[in-house]
Write an enzyme that holds these catalytic residues in place. Structure first.
Site, PDB file in Angstrom:
ATOM      1  N   ASP A   1       9.365   2.562  -0.913  1.00 28.97           N
ATOM      2  CA  ASP A   1       8.404   3.303  -0.096  1.00 28.97           C
ATOM      3  C   ASP A   1       8.732   3.011   1.374  1.00 28.97           C
ATOM      4  OD1 ASP A   1       4.748   3.412   0.195  1.00 28.97           O
ATOM      5  OD2 ASP A   1       6.373   4.303   1.367  1.00 28.97           O
TER       6      ASP A   1
ATOM      7  N   LYS B   1       5.328   9.533   8.571  1.00 29.89           N
ATOM      8  CA  LYS B   1       5.212   9.015   9.940  1.00 29.89           C
ATOM      9  C   LYS B   1       6.312   9.538  10.879  1.00 29.89           C
ATOM     10  CE  LYS B   1       2.882   4.999   7.974  1.00 29.89           C
ATOM     11  NZ  LYS B   1       1.480   4.958   8.415  1.00 29.89           N
TER      12      LYS B   1
ATOM     13  N   TYR C   1       0.872  -1.189   0.000  1.00 30.17           N
ATOM     14  CA  TYR C   1       0.000   0.000   0.000  1.00 30.17           C
ATOM     15  C   TYR C   1       0.900   1.227   0.000  1.00 30.17           C
ATOM     16  CZ  TYR C   1      -3.284   3.505   1.907  1.00 30.17           C
ATOM     17  OH  TYR C   1      -4.043   4.632   2.113  1.00 30.17           O
TER      18      TYR C   1
END
Ligand code: KE4
Length: 430
Positions: A239, A267, A144
């Site tokens: 990623d 994050k 994702y």
């Protein structure tokens, strides 16, 4: 457990916000029950609006490497807010942040700050397309990369849990330019590259996946990806929104020993505030506006509050490299304790862990990719989740997510979690 106030708030929220939440996975849809509205976080704990205390293993979905509200981030924010929240003009802290990211991640020669992981991955793909002049991308089933249209093709994470392989609203055009390979299966990549000769701009991967649950790429697999990208002039994007500064100072690329052309972050680099970043090879990054023709912009990109919070987080990592050893010890202790519990109920459920990222899969087959991950019994996971929640342990409300240990988790927290897991496994009808 009394969750009356959360129930009331959830009913009210649903009147004004789609599904009552601002991000789908928070709605507890795949585990059932009422999502808990949180009022406070401190260290390894979170407190809901009914004053129930939880040991938190979501950590904000990854940002809270140091636990909630560490003093050094709070102090940095309080100082920054005295001077204002955002200026829409360049500030010195953005240079300090960029230099620090370059120092900690050797593959990064230039970096652009954005406001989320989705923005980072979308922009990195656009830069790769602009640099190569090619349109197609390869992603991997179960990975994702945020909700950019061209990623919502057999996405992992929330979409996977909802069993929606392709989100409505994604155009055929987008789907046509997104090719999907199988994680850890280099032949599936070679086949797509051969079928789309000289048309592929980039391959984007979570080299250690969190979004089908935690699954690590085989060393050989990422090395072969690197070779294919070199031979075919394809931009390799790691990623690292979840793994960056989580698995090591240099993220998954340090663990795997493979240098991507571009990396994306999020994050942890925001210290809990909205921050994303993409960067890497200088030649590619200089294609990005205003130094080059690839357009990308953001009103709040690099805003001083988020930069000061993120900078405080990364400086702490730079000055305390031992945090990764601490995280490894705590995480291994938790893993061993939970695995003992699994054995004690005569099951062979799988527990994948890389550093302080881990997932308890309710399947007895090794989980190495999407097809083995989805064999997990999500209903059983839902029951386990609630048994743990009732014992004050807050796990991801979905089987296909990673749970995180922070440096704030104490031995007492871990022992309580291990005991709760043992009791929960006994309580669900296995
Ligand atoms: P955001 O746009 O949510 O900041 O980042 C998207 C993203 C990109 N890449 C990776 C590897 C990610 O894990 C994410 C976001 N992760 C999810 C957790 N699976 C965020 C939680 C949520 O969607 O609410």
């Amino acid at each position: 457990m009394n969750i009356k106030k959360s129930q009331q708030l959830f009913e009210e929220a649903k009147k004004y916000i789609p599904g009552g939440v601002n991000s789908p996975v928070r709605a507890f849809k795949s585990v059932g029950g009422t999502p808990l509205f949180m009022s406070k976080g401190s260290g390894s704990k979170m407190y809901d609006v009914d004053d129930n205390e939880y040991i938190d293993y979501i950590g904000g979905w990854g940002p809270h490497l140091f636990g909630h509200n560490p003093h050094f981030i709070k102090e940095a924010l309080l100082k920054a807010v005295e001077k204002g929240t955002s200026f829409g003009a360049p500030t010195e802290i953005e240079i300090k942040m960029a230099k620090l990211i370059l120092e900690l991640v050797p593959s990064i020669e230039m970096v652009r700050m954005v406001n989320s992981g989705t923005e980072a991955t979308m922009s990195a793909v656009r830069a790769a397309r602009g640099y190569t002049g090619k349109d197609k991308i390869i992603k991997f089933e179960g990975c994702y990369h945020g909700h950019g249209d061209f990623f919502l093709i057999k996405a992992g994470s929330g979409a996977l849990t909802f069993g929606v392989p392709t989100s409505p609203g994604v155009t055929k055009g987008n789907a046509a330019d997104t090719l999907v390979a199988d994680f850890n299966n280099i032949e599936s990549v070679k086949k797509l590259v051969k079928q789309n000769k000289n048309e592929i701009a980039t391959i984007i991967i979570e080299a250690v996946v969190g979004n089908m649950g935690t699954v690590r790429a085989k060393d050989s697999f990422t090395q072969e990806l690197r070779t294919i990208c070199d031979e075919e002039k394809i931009v390799l994007i790691f990623d690292e929104v979840m793994t960056g500064f989580r698995l090591a100072q240099g993220g998954a690329q340090e663990i795997l020993g493979v240098k991507p052309d571009l990396s994306t972050f999020g994050k942890i680099i925001g210290g809990g505030l909205p921050v994303g970043a993409y960067g890497g090879n200088k030649e590619i990054m200089e294609m990005v506006s205003p130094s080059g023709p690839v357009y990308q912009a953001g009103t709040l990109s690099g805003n001083p509050l988020a930069m000061n919070a993120g900078y405080a987080a990364l400086i702490y990592i730079k000055e305390h490299p031992e945090v990764y050893q601490t995280l490894e010890e705590k995480s291994a202790y938790l893993e061993n304790g939970i695995k003992d519990g699994i054995k004690s109920v005569g099951k062979n459920f799988q527990f994948n862990r890389i550093g302080s990222m881990m997932t308890f899969f309710f399947t007895e087959e090794k989980v190495t990719d999407f097809s083995t991950a989805v064999k997990s019994d999500t209903k059983l996971y839902g029951k386990y989740f609630h048994e743990m929640l009732n014992r004050g342990i807050y796990l991801p409300p979905a089987q296909f997510e990673a749970m995180f240990v922070s440096i704030a988790h104490t031995k007492a927290d871990l022992d309580k979690t291990i005991r709760a897991s043992q009791e929960a496994l006994k309580a669900i009808s296995l």
